[in-house]
Design an enzyme around this catalytic site. Structure first.
Site, PDB file in Angstrom:
ATOM      1  N   ASP A 179       0.850  -1.849  -0.389  1.00 58.74           N
ATOM      2  CA  ASP A 179      -0.022   0.293  -0.026  1.00 58.74           C
ATOM      3  C   ASP A 179       0.743   0.748   0.007  1.00 58.74           C
ATOM      4  O   ASP A 179       2.284   0.913   1.050  1.00 58.74           O
ATOM      5  CB  ASP A 179      -0.516  -0.175   1.209  1.00 58.74           C
ATOM      6  N   ILE A 180       0.552   2.195  -0.794  1.00 60.62           N
ATOM      7  CA  ILE A 180       1.420   3.364  -0.950  1.00 60.62           C
ATOM      8  C   ILE A 180       0.732   4.415  -0.037  1.00 60.62           C
ATOM      9  O   ILE A 180       0.220   4.473   0.612  1.00 60.62           O
ATOM     10  CB  ILE A 180       1.020   4.485  -2.266  1.00 60.62           C
ATOM     11  N   ASP A 223      -5.236   2.500  -4.008  1.00 59.55           N
ATOM     12  CA  ASP A 223      -3.135   2.802  -3.899  1.00 59.55           C
ATOM     13  C   ASP A 223      -2.983   0.777  -3.575  1.00 59.55           C
ATOM     14  O   ASP A 223      -1.291   1.193  -3.351  1.00 59.55           O
ATOM     15  CB  ASP A 223      -2.836   3.767  -3.314  1.00 59.55           C
TER      16      ASP A 223
END
Length: 358
Positions: A179-180, A223
């Site tokens: 996950d960003i 994301d």
């Protein structure tokens, strides 16, 4: 007067008793036919020779006329038929027909014209069919490539052969979630188009890493990025392949910067366990995973720290001899309670690397 005749093979005799001679004399006339016979024989030979010569000239003349008017056109038509057959069989350009150079207004000319017209129509029909087949093949390849972009190749082949539900259980697979971090803050600083473009660049680089390590990308959600090792084709080193990709993802994300020039970062979680993988639904289907191991991998990511790779104890057991891992300790995991987790730091140096450092 008395006349009598006598003839044999070679002569002709005539006897005549004239009254004026008072029967005292008999006049006999003999004509030798040998010379006349020879002349008649020679005449017959000359006539026969003349007839023969005339016949020869007539035959030769007839043959010349037939050769030019009939035989040669028929032979050319035969060659044209052979050339036409080869052209159609090998899908070549139309050949130059010998018969086309001959202008005729008789029955043979009608046959030649009909042949050329028939070949033209057949060649045109074959060309159009070939073009349609080529276009269909291109579209089929595009469809298959599109299908391969959605599904693993083995699953795509299985789906083409047996449409319907596809579900397989895998006893061992390693799942990665990434996950960003601070994606919400990033979204408020750039336009939606720029945001999608940046995500595309990041996830495309992750896709290349997955392909390099022989892993299967499952999906992206916002994301978040999900990838798995060990399916649809089982492999014994699935945990190692996922670990290597996680370490490469950490290095890859540093190439991208935010609008304020701050370096982007990611949070990664990994878990190993049994899963069910398959394709469900009739429309917009995709290859997905189900099972408790998937939920734990997601929790490893969500309960991790920025810039770290958190792995479960089951994954740790598969990596501890080849990778550097630090024990995080007991973590309270939502829906699972307390779990012991580890931080994946790097791959253990080889013997050669260790000697170089010392």
């Amino acid at each position: 007067m008395f006349i009598s005749t006598l003839h044999s093979r070679d002569r002709y005799d005539v006897a005549c008793n004239l009254l004026s001679l008072k029967d005292e004399y008999l006049v006999v006339i003999r004509h030798d036919a040998d010379q006349i016979k020879q002349e008649v024989h020679f005449f017959i030979i000359r006539i026969a020779g003349l007839v023969l010569i005339i016949s020869i000239f007539v035959v030769i003349g007839t043959m010349i006329v037939l050769e030019k008017m009939v035989i040669t056109p028929i032979l050319n038509l035969r060659l044209d038929l052979i050339a036409a057959g080869k052209s159609i069989y090998k899908n070549q350009e139309p050949p130059k027909f010998y018969s086309a150079s001959t202008q005729r207004h008789d029955e043979l000319g009608d046959v030649i014209s009909a042949f050329i017209q028939m070949f033209t129509q057949i060649h045109q029909a074959i060309t159009e069919r070939q073009q349609a087949e080529d276009a269909l093949r291109v579209e089929k390849e595009k469809s298959e490539q599109l299908l391969l972009n959605i599904l693993p190749q083995a699953i795509a082949e299985q789906l083409k052969k047996q449409p319907g539900l596809i579900a397989d259980r895998f006893e061992q697979a390693t799942i990665l979630f990434a996950d960003i971090t601070d994606f919400t803050g990033l979204a408020s600083q750039i336009s939606p188009t720029e945001l999608v473009s940046l995500l595309n660049q990041i996830f495309s680089s992750f896709d290349r890493l997955a392909e390099r390590h022989g892993l299967e990308k499952i999906k992206t959600i916002g994301d978040a990025y999900m990838v798995v090792g060990g399916l649809p084709k089982p492999r014994t080193d699935h945990a190692e392949a996922i670990a290597d990709m996680a370490l490469d993802m950490q290095q890859e994300i540093y190439r991208f910067k935010r609008e304020d020039n701050k370096i982007l970062n990611i949070r990664i979680g990994i878990n190993t366990g049994p899963v069910v993988a398959g394709v469900i639904g009739l429309k917009k289907f995709s290859y997905d995973l189900w099972g408790d191991a998937v939920n734990i991998a997601s929790r490893m990511e969500s309960h991790g720290k920025i810039g770290e790779i958190q792995v479960s104890s089951s994954t740790y057991e598969l990596l501890k001899h080849k990778y550097v891992l630090e024990k995080r300790g007991i973590v309270q995991v939502k829906g699972r309670g307390e779990m012991i987790t580890y931080w994946l730091k790097s791959r253990q140096p080889t013997a050669v690397e260790s000697q170089v450092k010392t």
